[in-house]
Design a protein around this motif. Sequence first.
Motif, PDB file in Angstrom:
ATOM      1  N   LYS A   1       0.860  -1.182   0.000  1.00 58.71           N
ATOM      2  CA  LYS A   1       0.000   0.000   0.000  1.00 58.71           C
ATOM      3  C   LYS A   1       0.895   1.230   0.000  1.00 58.71           C
ATOM      4  O   LYS A   1       1.846   1.305   0.778  1.00 58.71           O
ATOM      5  CB  LYS A   1      -0.915   0.019   1.219  1.00 58.71           C
ATOM      6  CG  LYS A   1      -1.861  -1.154   1.293  1.00 58.71           C
ATOM      7  CD  LYS A   1      -2.676  -1.096   2.559  1.00 58.71           C
ATOM      8  CE  LYS A   1      -3.531  -2.313   2.725  1.00 58.71           C
ATOM      9  NZ  LYS A   1      -4.289  -2.262   3.988  1.00 58.71           N
ATOM     10  N   MET A   2       0.575   2.162  -0.869  1.00 60.79           N
ATOM     11  CA  MET A   2       1.410   3.344  -0.986  1.00 60.79           C
ATOM     12  C   MET A   2       0.538   4.587  -1.050  1.00 60.79           C
ATOM     13  O   MET A   2      -0.518   4.582  -1.682  1.00 60.79           O
ATOM     14  CB  MET A   2       2.250   3.265  -2.257  1.00 60.79           C
ATOM     15  CG  MET A   2       3.159   4.456  -2.421  1.00 60.79           C
ATOM     16  SD  MET A   2       3.891   4.545  -4.050  1.00 60.79           S
ATOM     17  CE  MET A   2       2.568   5.268  -4.957  1.00 60.79           C
ATOM     18  N   GLY A   3       1.000   5.636  -0.398  1.00 62.51           N
ATOM     19  CA  GLY A   3       0.350   6.934  -0.480  1.00 62.51           C
ATOM     20  C   GLY A   3       1.408   8.008  -0.626  1.00 62.51           C
ATOM     21  O   GLY A   3       2.389   8.031   0.122  1.00 62.51           O
ATOM     22  N   LEU A   4       1.253   8.885  -1.608  1.00 66.24           N
ATOM     23  CA  LEU A   4       2.233   9.937  -1.881  1.00 66.24           C
ATOM     24  C   LEU A   4       1.536  11.278  -1.898  1.00 66.24           C
ATOM     25  O   LEU A   4       0.513  11.448  -2.566  1.00 66.24           O
ATOM     26  CB  LEU A   4       2.920   9.689  -3.228  1.00 66.24           C
ATOM     27  CG  LEU A   4       3.908  10.750  -3.691  1.00 66.24           C
ATOM     28  CD1 LEU A   4       5.134  10.775  -2.768  1.00 66.24           C
ATOM     29  CD2 LEU A   4       4.319  10.512  -5.123  1.00 66.24           C
ATOM     30  N   VAL A   5       2.107  12.246  -1.152  1.00 68.54           N
ATOM     31  CA  VAL A   5       1.612  13.621  -1.142  1.00 68.54           C
ATOM     32  C   VAL A   5       2.789  14.535  -1.437  1.00 68.54           C
ATOM     33  O   VAL A   5       3.801  14.502  -0.735  1.00 68.54           O
ATOM     34  CB  VAL A   5       0.972  13.986   0.224  1.00 68.54           C
ATOM     35  CG1 VAL A   5       0.575  15.452   0.261  1.00 68.54           C
ATOM     36  CG2 VAL A   5      -0.217  13.095   0.504  1.00 68.54           C
ATOM     37  N   LYS A   6       2.669  15.332  -2.497  1.00 69.88           N
ATOM     38  CA  LYS A   6       3.714  16.309  -2.842  1.00 69.88           C
ATOM     39  C   LYS A   6       3.221  17.693  -2.418  1.00 69.88           C
ATOM     40  O   LYS A   6       2.039  17.994  -2.539  1.00 69.88           O
ATOM     41  CB  LYS A   6       3.982  16.275  -4.344  1.00 69.88           C
ATOM     42  CG  LYS A   6       4.613  14.953  -4.786  1.00 69.88           C
ATOM     43  CD  LYS A   6       4.854  14.931  -6.269  1.00 69.88           C
ATOM     44  CE  LYS A   6       6.032  15.836  -6.555  1.00 69.88           C
ATOM     45  NZ  LYS A   6       6.469  15.829  -7.934  1.00 69.88           N
ATOM     46  N   TYR A   7       4.156  18.523  -1.950  1.00 69.75           N
ATOM     47  CA  TYR A   7       3.758  19.839  -1.455  1.00 69.75           C
ATOM     48  C   TYR A   7       4.969  20.760  -1.405  1.00 69.75           C
ATOM     49  O   TYR A   7       6.113  20.342  -1.575  1.00 69.75           O
ATOM     50  CB  TYR A   7       3.114  19.721  -0.072  1.00 69.75           C
ATOM     51  CG  TYR A   7       4.011  19.126   0.990  1.00 69.75           C
ATOM     52  CD1 TYR A   7       4.711  19.949   1.873  1.00 69.75           C
ATOM     53  CD2 TYR A   7       4.158  17.746   1.119  1.00 69.75           C
ATOM     54  CE1 TYR A   7       5.544  19.408   2.839  1.00 69.75           C
ATOM     55  CE2 TYR A   7       4.978  17.203   2.084  1.00 69.75           C
ATOM     56  CZ  TYR A   7       5.666  18.035   2.939  1.00 69.75           C
ATOM     57  OH  TYR A   7       6.479  17.500   3.892  1.00 69.75           O
ATOM     58  N   ASP A   8       4.702  22.039  -1.171  1.00 72.02           N
ATOM     59  CA  ASP A   8       5.755  23.026  -0.939  1.00 72.02           C
ATOM     60  C   ASP A   8       5.909  23.184   0.563  1.00 72.02           C
ATOM     61  O   ASP A   8       5.006  23.633   1.251  1.00 72.02           O
ATOM     62  CB  ASP A   8       5.379  24.377  -1.565  1.00 72.02           C
ATOM     63  CG  ASP A   8       5.398  24.338  -3.079  1.00 72.02           C
ATOM     64  OD1 ASP A   8       6.270  23.644  -3.629  1.00 72.02           O
ATOM     65  OD2 ASP A   8       4.544  24.988  -3.704  1.00 72.02           O
ATOM     66  N   ALA A   9       7.077  22.806   1.075  1.00 69.14           N
ATOM     67  CA  ALA A   9       7.295  22.854   2.517  1.00 69.14           C
ATOM     68  C   ALA A   9       7.511  24.283   3.011  1.00 69.14           C
ATOM     69  O   ALA A   9       7.154  24.613   4.136  1.00 69.14           O
ATOM     70  CB  ALA A   9       8.486  21.982   2.893  1.00 69.14           C
TER      71      ALA A   9
ATOM     72  N   LYS B   1      -0.015  12.615   7.462  1.00 65.35           N
ATOM     73  CA  LYS B   1      -1.329  12.014   7.719  1.00 65.35           C
ATOM     74  C   LYS B   1      -2.077  11.779   6.408  1.00 65.35           C
ATOM     75  O   LYS B   1      -2.729  10.747   6.232  1.00 65.35           O
ATOM     76  CB  LYS B   1      -2.152  12.916   8.635  1.00 65.35           C
ATOM     77  CG  LYS B   1      -1.658  12.948  10.066  1.00 65.35           C
ATOM     78  CD  LYS B   1      -2.500  13.898  10.907  1.00 65.35           C
ATOM     79  CE  LYS B   1      -1.957  13.997  12.325  1.00 65.35           C
ATOM     80  NZ  LYS B   1      -2.708  14.965  13.132  1.00 65.35           N
ATOM     81  N   ALA B   2      -1.969  12.723   5.469  1.00 66.70           N
ATOM     82  CA  ALA B   2      -2.639  12.567   4.179  1.00 66.70           C
ATOM     83  C   ALA B   2      -2.043  11.399   3.396  1.00 66.70           C
ATOM     84  O   ALA B   2      -2.775  10.626   2.762  1.00 66.70           O
ATOM     85  CB  ALA B   2      -2.542  13.856   3.365  1.00 66.70           C
ATOM     86  N   ALA B   3      -0.725  11.239   3.429  1.00 73.42           N
ATOM     87  CA  ALA B   3      -0.069  10.124   2.731  1.00 73.42           C
ATOM     88  C   ALA B   3      -0.502   8.794   3.335  1.00 73.42           C
ATOM     89  O   ALA B   3      -0.799   7.829   2.606  1.00 73.42           O
ATOM     90  CB  ALA B   3       1.445  10.278   2.790  1.00 73.42           C
ATOM     91  N   ILE B   4      -0.560   8.722   4.655  1.00 76.86           N
ATOM     92  CA  ILE B   4      -1.015   7.500   5.324  1.00 76.86           C
ATOM     93  C   ILE B   4      -2.477   7.232   4.979  1.00 76.86           C
ATOM     94  O   ILE B   4      -2.873   6.094   4.711  1.00 76.86           O
ATOM     95  CB  ILE B   4      -0.796   7.596   6.845  1.00 76.86           C
ATOM     96  CG1 ILE B   4       0.704   7.622   7.150  1.00 76.86           C
ATOM     97  CG2 ILE B   4      -1.479   6.442   7.571  1.00 76.86           C
ATOM     98  CD1 ILE B   4       1.031   7.957   8.587  1.00 76.86           C
ATOM     99  N   GLY B   5      -3.291   8.279   4.964  1.00 74.98           N
ATOM    100  CA  GLY B   5      -4.703   8.130   4.597  1.00 74.98           C
ATOM    101  C   GLY B   5      -4.863   7.582   3.190  1.00 74.98           C
ATOM    102  O   GLY B   5      -5.703   6.704   2.943  1.00 74.98           O
ATOM    103  N   LYS B   6      -4.044   8.061   2.253  1.00 73.67           N
ATOM    104  CA  LYS B   6      -4.102   7.536   0.880  1.00 73.67           C
ATOM    105  C   LYS B   6      -3.708   6.062   0.847  1.00 73.67           C
ATOM    106  O   LYS B   6      -4.326   5.261   0.154  1.00 73.67           O
ATOM    107  CB  LYS B   6      -3.171   8.329  -0.040  1.00 73.67           C
ATOM    108  CG  LYS B   6      -3.728   9.645  -0.498  1.00 73.67           C
ATOM    109  CD  LYS B   6      -2.778  10.287  -1.503  1.00 73.67           C
ATOM    110  CE  LYS B   6      -3.353  11.545  -2.087  1.00 73.67           C
ATOM    111  NZ  LYS B   6      -2.460  12.130  -3.105  1.00 73.67           N
ATOM    112  N   ALA B   7      -2.676   5.713   1.596  1.00 72.49           N
ATOM    113  CA  ALA B   7      -2.229   4.319   1.618  1.00 72.49           C
ATOM    114  C   ALA B   7      -3.289   3.416   2.236  1.00 72.49           C
ATOM    115  O   ALA B   7      -3.499   2.292   1.769  1.00 72.49           O
ATOM    116  CB  ALA B   7      -0.914   4.195   2.381  1.00 72.49           C
ATOM    117  N   LEU B   8      -3.966   3.895   3.267  1.00 73.95           N
ATOM    118  CA  LEU B   8      -4.984   3.084   3.928  1.00 73.95           C
ATOM    119  C   LEU B   8      -6.217   2.876   3.053  1.00 73.95           C
ATOM    120  O   LEU B   8      -6.897   1.861   3.161  1.00 73.95           O
ATOM    121  CB  LEU B   8      -5.405   3.723   5.256  1.00 73.95           C
ATOM    122  CG  LEU B   8      -4.360   3.717   6.367  1.00 73.95           C
ATOM    123  CD1 LEU B   8      -4.847   4.523   7.562  1.00 73.95           C
ATOM    124  CD2 LEU B   8      -4.004   2.301   6.764  1.00 73.95           C
TER     125      LEU B   8
END
Length: 182
Positions: free
Chosen positions: A94-102, A156-163
């Motif tokens: 299961k994979m979740g990826l979130v890209k953003y400007d830190a 949290k968003a990346a984990i949510g996508k993976a879940l």
Amino acid sequence: MILADTVFGLNIQLVVIILLLLIIILFIGLIVTFNKMQTMARKYYSLTSGKNAKDLESIMLTRFKEMDKVKSRMKRFTEDHKGFKGHLDTCYNKMGLVKYDAFDNMAGELSYSLALLNADNSGFVITSMHSKQGCYSYAKEIIKGESYLALSKEEKAAIGKALTVDEEIEKMKTEVEEEDIM
């Protein structure tokens, strides 16, 4: 000799007509049965033509041996499948990826949070933050979908996508099946 005009309370002519109809129905049934027997005889002849009983027996025994081999292979494949499935449950699937400007002064969404989880929703999340001064990476352990360390909203968003990846796959399957039906 006296002929009766009625038989069992029915007119003799009506009885004769009924008996003739029954004879015709029986004759049609006889023809249908004869045709079915001829068809069966042709099929039997084509099955046994050029073969004797010993040849048919050897063919049947060969097929039974082949079926036994197929059964043993299926048993082995089933055991292998169980072993592979047990191994796959521990792999990250299961994979979740979130890209953003830190940071506000950066553009291009070079920072990211990547969550990799197994079937038990355990794994890790890697966060990489890019700035003008450098790149900073962090890894946090995830156990059953939860972390003992504080998580950023992107993590949290990346984990949510993976879940929810399993739910998304099932939704896509359902949509494809509905399209196939229509």
